[in-house]
Design an enzyme around this catalytic site. Structure first.
Site, mmCIF file in Angstrom:
data_model
loop_
_atom_site.group_PDB
_atom_site.id
_atom_site.type_symbol
_atom_site.label_atom_id
_atom_site.label_comp_id
_atom_site.label_asym_id
_atom_site.label_seq_id
_atom_site.Cartn_x
_atom_site.Cartn_y
_atom_site.Cartn_z
ATOM 1 N N HIS A 12 -10.206 -42.915 -32.601
ATOM 2 C CA HIS A 12 -9.851 -41.701 -31.877
ATOM 3 C C HIS A 12 -10.932 -41.252 -30.903
ATOM 4 C CE1 HIS A 12 -6.459 -41.626 -34.601
ATOM 5 N NE2 HIS A 12 -5.880 -41.014 -33.590
ATOM 6 N N ARG A 38 -2.612 -33.679 -29.050
ATOM 7 C CA ARG A 38 -3.165 -33.971 -30.390
ATOM 8 C C ARG A 38 -3.736 -32.680 -30.956
ATOM 9 N NH1 ARG A 38 -4.441 -39.121 -27.879
ATOM 10 N NH2 ARG A 38 -3.757 -40.808 -29.234
ATOM 11 N N ARG A 78 2.137 -32.300 -31.303
ATOM 12 C CA ARG A 78 2.285 -33.052 -32.550
ATOM 13 C C ARG A 78 1.721 -32.211 -33.684
ATOM 14 N NH1 ARG A 78 -0.636 -38.727 -32.969
ATOM 15 N NH2 ARG A 78 -2.533 -37.487 -33.004
ATOM 16 N N GLU A 123 5.571 -44.997 -35.767
ATOM 17 C CA GLU A 123 4.224 -45.563 -35.837
ATOM 18 C C GLU A 123 4.114 -46.597 -36.947
ATOM 19 O OE1 GLU A 123 1.061 -42.496 -34.777
ATOM 20 O OE2 GLU A 123 2.285 -41.386 -36.199
ATOM 21 N N ASN A 140 -0.445 -47.117 -31.001
ATOM 22 C CA ASN A 140 -1.783 -47.388 -31.567
ATOM 23 C C ASN A 140 -1.656 -47.711 -33.045
ATOM 24 O OD1 ASN A 140 -2.613 -46.492 -29.081
ATOM 25 N ND2 ASN A 140 -3.139 -44.449 -29.793
ATOM 26 N N ARG A 161 -7.578 -50.309 -36.853
ATOM 27 C CA ARG A 161 -7.904 -50.019 -35.452
ATOM 28 C C ARG A 161 -9.358 -49.608 -35.251
ATOM 29 N NH1 ARG A 161 -4.134 -44.674 -34.476
ATOM 30 N NH2 ARG A 161 -5.567 -44.106 -32.819
HETATM 31 C C1 PEP Z 1 -0.520 -43.605 -31.902
HETATM 32 O O1 PEP Z 1 -0.712 -43.915 -33.073
HETATM 33 O O2 PEP Z 1 -0.145 -44.405 -31.031
HETATM 34 C C2 PEP Z 1 -0.757 -42.229 -31.467
HETATM 35 C C3 PEP Z 1 -0.413 -41.829 -30.273
HETATM 36 O O3 PEP Z 1 -1.371 -41.404 -32.337
HETATM 37 P P1 PEP Z 1 -2.933 -41.452 -32.669
HETATM 38 O O4 PEP Z 1 -3.593 -42.414 -31.727
HETATM 39 O O5 PEP Z 1 -3.453 -40.076 -32.513
HETATM 40 O O6 PEP Z 1 -2.963 -41.933 -34.067
HETATM 41 MG MG MG Z 2 -0.965 -42.359 -34.599
#
Ligand code: PEP
Ligand code: MG
Length: 757
Positions: free
Chosen positions: A363, A470, A506, A604, A627, A638
């Site tokens: 993040h 976010r 969100r 997701e 993501n 990630r």
């Molecule tokens: C994602 O997971 O693609 C997303 C937009 O949320 P975040 O990156 O905040 O987990």
């Molecule tokens: Mg996400």
């Protein structure tokens, strides 16, 4: 065998530099395996060969004097094949190359194993004997295991030398590249400023002081304070301690009392080090020595020693809090960057970011992209304690950091920065043009937000809306859960800034790598645990408060959309909608007439892919969080730099899933958007448009880049490209084909070389 391995690794870990680490390795291995020779050869890029760096058994005068070319001798062969070579009579092997300075002609048996770190062969560990016999399986397995365990330590020691400008063999090094992962594109040159958490001895950087006498005085004063604390503590709890514990306590107190430790620190301050750095240096040395002790009980005492030194460190830090000076061109470096560390730096001084931990879609990297700051993540070998104050080059396109830059390299990068700035300034001309292909196919570009600074920047870019706000960012920057009123203010500002365009908020998405300091979640598998909607449904009081704040903020603006993260089943959606309805009812009862907002679900998780249609039926829109979807589909964390090369949104499984989701959602006639980072990758954006995504929502710094690419191509060519890449079975082949299409469409190099995930 396990015990011997552990002892060797601990002893090597206690070494203060590369040469002593290697000396420990050769003497321990020779003793354990009872061989006549043990040697380590390390690759040195300056000579493109393997230098004999340490040996027991070969002639001493050969050490650090003789070397083999990269493809020469048995050592070269082991390195080239990256596998062990076990020979009973080395001289008969066709690759045998006799180095007369070593006196090795009398040794027949040869076992060489490669030392490999991050897939790169650092060198070769060799044992030799006079006897004509192959080493047995156990000996070979021991050496392979040891080499695998020591590779990281050797790499770290090498990197420490490289940062100081020296290659393994002591040659002067320039342009030393530390490989990491691209976090945010762009290049920067600047002075490294290391930021570090309090009372952590392992992260204190080395810094110089001008007034040495004053620093010594300051250190002595703090040491005395800790001694007084310890005495007070002893008189308070001394009678509750067992005899043995009391004795230990006294030993520690005496360690502070007698001048040994203090004097060691003072000696180091006299060499010009600041007190914190001197203390950390001496502490690390003593802790390593304790950790290398064979006796279990004494070894465990290293934790107490650490505690003792940390107490002194905390005093030093509290009495003279360190406020970093941010020069005009500052590159912020930290073991683990956090949003609040970034927030502390004046934006105009911040040229780049480097994090030892994390990867391209952590993040904090997303935040960096939003802010348009070149960033490199996961530079695991960068010696953090040596980098402070050094001039470094940061290449956010290639994902590396370069120390000891030559004038020539600085010149190249200075030109690249000018080119990059001109290119970005040129993009501003596109601001008022529509986002459409050459054959007039329109696509909506929205942005992702989280910081107030995004808002200012983005409003200026005439965006169509916010596809992802976010909301956790203000939660992370706060010291407790923000109240309903505080949240309302933040949300109102967002909604007002973009009205009449939609802002998609969100609901709180914490857990995973997003920790709230005041609401810690400790789990073995945080990404598979209590995250996103799972947390907020378990805490309806937090959820409802947030929804009330969102609704209240939208009063009379009516441009709010609410989106639910980490959904894995329809029950979660139904439960969340019930709570949203309740919050809405409550506000109506308070006399506020607010329009019920459109509700959306994020896809997701792989489970949600296969329920896309069912989920879409329950809500007003779907947004794909690519993501997390990439992370969960490919089972690649990630944040983990070790597996970062496996993380790619161009993986056929990811592209296939996205294509499937669009088709399913369109079947029930609901709008579909994507708000993961891939939407901001110009090449990926072309594919997403061709799949039929209605809205691409991205970090604001990417918006004009994507627009520029969309305007350079035709919709027809994008469809053809998609048809072709969906038939490919390898992510690199996909990326290549996308890049080729952009090249053929005349897209600028800067856009083609941008990050790929
Ligand atoms: C994602 O997971 O693609 C997303 C937009 O949320 P975040 O990156 O905040 O987990
Ligand atoms: Mg996400």
């Amino acid at each position: 065998m396990l015990a011997e391995l552990r002892i060797i690794v601990q002893r090597v870990n206690s070494a203060s530099n590369l040469l002593s680490a290697l000396d420990i390795i050769v003497s321990c291995v020779r003793e354990t395996l009872k061989t006549q020779v043990c040697s380590v050869y390390l690759y040195d890029s300056d000579i493109d060969g393997y230098m004999l760096m340490a040996s027991q058994g070969l002639k001493e005068q050969a050490v650090r004097q003789v070397s083999l070319q990269a493809d020469e001798g048995l050592v070269g062969l082991v390195a080239k094949n990256a596998e062990p070579l076990n020979l009973k009579d080395a001289a008969t092997h066709p690759s045998y190359f006799y180095l007369k300075e070593t006196g090795e002609e009398i040794f027949n048996a040869f076992l060489g194993v490669p030392i490999i770190h991050h897939r790169k062969v650092l060198g070769v560990l060799v044992v030799q004997n006079e006897e004509v016999r192959r080493f047995d399986e156990g000996e070979e397995a021991f050496l392979v295991t040891l080499s695998a365990q020591l590779a990281g330590v050797i790499a770290h020691a090498e990197a420490t030398g490289a940062m100081a400008g020296l290659s393994p063999s002591g040659q002067k090094l320039t342009d030393t590249v530390f490989q990491g992962i691209s976090g945010s594109p762009g290049v920067a040159i600047g002075d490294a400023v290391v930021v570090f958490p309090q009372a952590d001895l392992s992260q204190v950087p080395e810094r110089q002081v001008n007034d040495i006498e004053m620093e010594i005085e300051f250190f002595q004063e703090c040491l005395k304070s800790v001694q007084q604390d310890m005495t007070a503590l002893e008189s308070k709890i001394g009678n509750q301690l067992a005899e043995e514990e009391l004795q230990l306590f006294n030993v520690y107190a005496r360690m502070l009392d007698d001048d040994v430790l203090g004097n060691e620190v003072i000696e180091r301050i006299r060499l010009g080090s600041w007190a914190q750095g001197a203390l950390a240096f001496v502490a690390r040395k003593h802790i390593r020595a304790f950790e290398a002790i064979e006796d279990d009980y004494l070894r465990d005492r290293s934790a107490d020693i650490k505690d003792l030194f940390s107490r002194v460190l905390l005093y030093l830090q509290k009495k003279k809090p360190f406020i970093p000076k941010y020069a005009n061109d500052s590159i912020l470096v930290s073991n683990e960057l956090t949003p609040s560390m970034i927030a502390d730096v004046p934006l105009s001084n911040l040229k780049g970011l480097v994090s030892i931990k994390g990867a391209g879609n952590s993040h904090v990297a997303i935040l960096a992209r939003t802010m348009g700051i070149p960033t490199v993540m996961g530079v695991t070998d960068l010696p953090l304690h040596l980098v402070d104050g050094k001039k470094i080059v940061l290449d956010g396109n290639k994902g590396n950091v370069i120390s000891n830059p030559t004038e020539l390299l600085l010149k190249d990068y200075t030109e690249a920065i000018i080119e990059q700035d001109q290119f970005i300034a040129g993009l501003e001309d596109l601001k008022d043009f529509p986002c459409e292909t050459k054959d007039k196919h329109k696509v909506h570009l929205w942005i992702n937000t989280g910081l107030m600074s995004d808002t200012i920047y983005s409003v200026d870019r005439c965006v169509g809306g916010v596809g992802l706000f976010r909301t956790e960012v203000p939660f992370i920057l706060s010291e407790r859960f923000p109240s309903e009123k505080e949240q309302t203010l933040i949300y109102r500002q967002q909604l007002e800034s973009f009205a009449p365009n939609f802002v998609t908020m969100r609901t709180l998405d914490v857990g995973g790598d997003k920790d709230l300091p005041y609401f810690p979640i400790k789990e073995a598998n945080p990404f598979l645990g209590w995250r996103g909607i799972r947390v907020t449904l378990d805490h309806p009081e937090i959820f409802i408060l947030q929804i009330r704040a969102m609704l209240r903020a939208s009063y009379k603006l009516e441009n709010l959309q609410i989106m639910l993260p980490m959904i894995s089943n329809v029950r979660e959606v139904n439960a969340a909608i019930e709570l949203i309805k309740r919050a809405h009812r409550e506000l109506r009862q308070e006399g506020l007439s607010i329009k019920f907002p459109p509700i959306g679900v994020m896809i997701e998780l792989p489970a949600a892919v296969y329920q896309a249609r069912a989920l879409a039926n329950l809500v007003d829109f779907i947004s794909v969080g690519s993501n997390d979807l990439t992370q969960y589909l490919l089972a690649v964390d990630r944040n983990n730099p070790r597996v970062a090369a496996l993380y790619s949104a161009f993986h056929p499984a990811v592209l296939g899933s996205l294509n499937y989701i669009v088709k399913e959602v369109k079947l029930v006639g609901k709008p579909i958007s994507i708000c993961g980072e891939m939407a901001g990758d110009p090449g990926a954006a072309v594919l997403l448009m061709a799949m039929g995504f209605d809205i691409l929502s991205m970090n604001s710094a990417a918006l004009l880049k994507v627009k520029s690419v969309i305007r350079s191509i035709t919709y027809l060519s994008a469809r053809d490209l998609l048809d072709s890449v969906l038939k490919k079975d390898d992510m690199h082949a996909v990326r290549k084909e996308v890049d080729l299409m952009l090249y053929n469409s005349g897209v600028d190099r800067v856009l083609r070389s941008s990050r790929t995930n």
